[in-house]
Design a protein around this motif. Structure first.
Motif, PDB file in Angstrom:
ATOM      1  N   ARG A  68       0.831  -1.203   0.000  1.00 47.49           N
ATOM      2  CA  ARG A  68       0.000   0.000   0.000  1.00 47.49           C
ATOM      3  C   ARG A  68       0.866   1.254   0.000  1.00 47.49           C
ATOM      4  O   ARG A  68       0.583   2.205  -0.731  1.00 47.49           O
ATOM      5  N   SER A  69       1.939   1.269   0.796  1.00 47.65           N
ATOM      6  CA  SER A  69       2.819   2.438   0.811  1.00 47.65           C
ATOM      7  C   SER A  69       3.536   2.585  -0.533  1.00 47.65           C
ATOM      8  O   SER A  69       3.732   3.704  -1.025  1.00 47.65           O
ATOM      9  N   GLU A  70       3.916   1.464  -1.140  1.00 46.17           N
ATOM     10  CA  GLU A  70       4.541   1.510  -2.463  1.00 46.17           C
ATOM     11  C   GLU A  70       3.576   2.082  -3.495  1.00 46.17           C
ATOM     12  O   GLU A  70       3.960   2.904  -4.346  1.00 46.17           O
ATOM     13  N   LEU A  71       2.315   1.678  -3.423  1.00 42.65           N
ATOM     14  CA  LEU A  71       1.299   2.198  -4.342  1.00 42.65           C
ATOM     15  C   LEU A  71       1.091   3.692  -4.133  1.00 42.65           C
ATOM     16  O   LEU A  71       0.944   4.447  -5.105  1.00 42.65           O
ATOM     17  N   MET A  72       1.075   4.131  -2.879  1.00 42.13           N
ATOM     18  CA  MET A  72       0.906   5.557  -2.607  1.00 42.13           C
ATOM     19  C   MET A  72       2.043   6.367  -3.224  1.00 42.13           C
ATOM     20  O   MET A  72       1.821   7.439  -3.777  1.00 42.13           O
ATOM     21  N   LYS A  73       3.265   5.834  -3.146  1.00 39.34           N
ATOM     22  CA  LYS A  73       4.404   6.528  -3.749  1.00 39.34           C
ATOM     23  C   LYS A  73       4.261   6.579  -5.265  1.00 39.34           C
ATOM     24  O   LYS A  73       4.560   7.592  -5.898  1.00 39.34           O
ATOM     25  N   ILE A  80       4.822  10.390 -10.996  1.00 40.43           N
ATOM     26  CA  ILE A  80       4.254  10.244 -12.345  1.00 40.43           C
ATOM     27  C   ILE A  80       4.920  11.215 -13.310  1.00 40.43           C
ATOM     28  O   ILE A  80       5.277  10.850 -14.431  1.00 40.43           O
ATOM     29  N   SER A  81       5.123  12.463 -12.860  1.00 46.29           N
ATOM     30  CA  SER A  81       5.754  13.435 -13.762  1.00 46.29           C
ATOM     31  C   SER A  81       7.197  13.048 -14.068  1.00 46.29           C
ATOM     32  O   SER A  81       7.665  13.245 -15.198  1.00 46.29           O
ATOM     33  N   ASP A  82       7.912  12.474 -13.103  1.00 45.01           N
ATOM     34  CA  ASP A  82       9.285  11.998 -13.371  1.00 45.01           C
ATOM     35  C   ASP A  82       9.285  10.885 -14.410  1.00 45.01           C
ATOM     36  O   ASP A  82      10.127  10.860 -15.312  1.00 45.01           O
ATOM     37  N   LYS A  83       8.353   9.974 -14.306  1.00 45.76           N
ATOM     38  CA  LYS A  83       8.266   8.871 -15.272  1.00 45.76           C
ATOM     39  C   LYS A  83       7.911   9.396 -16.670  1.00 45.76           C
ATOM     40  O   LYS A  83       8.403   8.884 -17.668  1.00 45.76           O
ATOM     41  N   MET A  84       7.042  10.403 -16.704  1.00 46.79           N
ATOM     42  CA  MET A  84       6.622  10.944 -17.999  1.00 46.79           C
ATOM     43  C   MET A  84       7.731  11.766 -18.646  1.00 46.79           C
ATOM     44  O   MET A  84       7.836  11.825 -19.870  1.00 46.79           O
ATOM     45  N   GLN A  85       8.547  12.412 -17.845  1.00 40.61           N
ATOM     46  CA  GLN A  85       9.651  13.197 -18.402  1.00 40.61           C
ATOM     47  C   GLN A  85      10.656  12.307 -19.121  1.00 40.61           C
ATOM     48  O   GLN A  85      11.287  12.733 -20.088  1.00 40.61           O
ATOM     49  N   GLU A  86      10.805  11.085 -18.673  1.00 42.38           N
ATOM     50  CA  GLU A  86      11.675  10.137 -19.368  1.00 42.38           C
ATOM     51  C   GLU A  86      11.186   9.885 -20.795  1.00 42.38           C
ATOM     52  O   GLU A  86      11.975   9.609 -21.694  1.00 42.38           O
ATOM     53  N   LYS A  87       9.869   9.982 -20.991  1.00 43.27           N
ATOM     54  CA  LYS A  87       9.275   9.746 -22.314  1.00 43.27           C
ATOM     55  C   LYS A  87       9.013  11.050 -23.058  1.00 43.27           C
ATOM     56  O   LYS A  87       8.250  11.067 -24.015  1.00 43.27           O
ATOM     57  N   GLN A  88       9.581  12.127 -22.549  1.00 43.34           N
ATOM     58  CA  GLN A  88       9.439  13.454 -23.160  1.00 43.34           C
ATOM     59  C   GLN A  88       7.994  13.963 -23.120  1.00 43.34           C
ATOM     60  O   GLN A  88       7.538  14.660 -24.020  1.00 43.34           O
TER      61      GLN A  88
END
Length: 115
Positions: A68-73, A80-88
């Protein structure tokens, strides 16, 4: 009294004429002892099983809390924005606008379409 103790030690009560009553009682006592031992064994098995299941529940509960704590992170906007920045893909700089539709306008719109 001395003769009574010696007769018990020599087991004369098992060889007398009324020994059948004594044998029945001894067999009854032996059966009760066997039943008591079997019940104790079952009880101990159940106690061990309950302890094992309690440990398993504790492990599963801690795993649930970890997940649950992993999901919250993972659901956090920064992650999410860090992951999306990898994909431009970058976050929008323009805030969203709420669109409101009034009911009268809907009716007029549908009337125009059907006419």
């Amino acid at each position: 009294m001395k003769g009574g103790v010696f007769s018990i030690l020599k087991a004369r009560f098992l060889l007398n004429d009324d020994a059948v009553k004594n044998w029945r009682f001894i067999v009854f006592i032996i059966l009760l002892a066997i039943i008591m031992i079997a019940n104790t064994q079952r009880y101990e098995q159940k106690v061990f099983e309950i302890a094992k299941l309690n440990n398993e529940v504790k492990e599963l509960r801690s795993e649930f809390v970890d997940r649950r704590s992993e999901l919250m992170k993972l659901k956090m906007e920064s992650t999410i924005s860090d992951k999306m920045q990898e994909k431009q893909i970058f976050p929008s700089t323009v805030p969203p606008v709420k669109i409101e539709v009034k009911k009268e306008e809907e009716k007029n719109f549908f009337k125009r379409i059907w006419q």
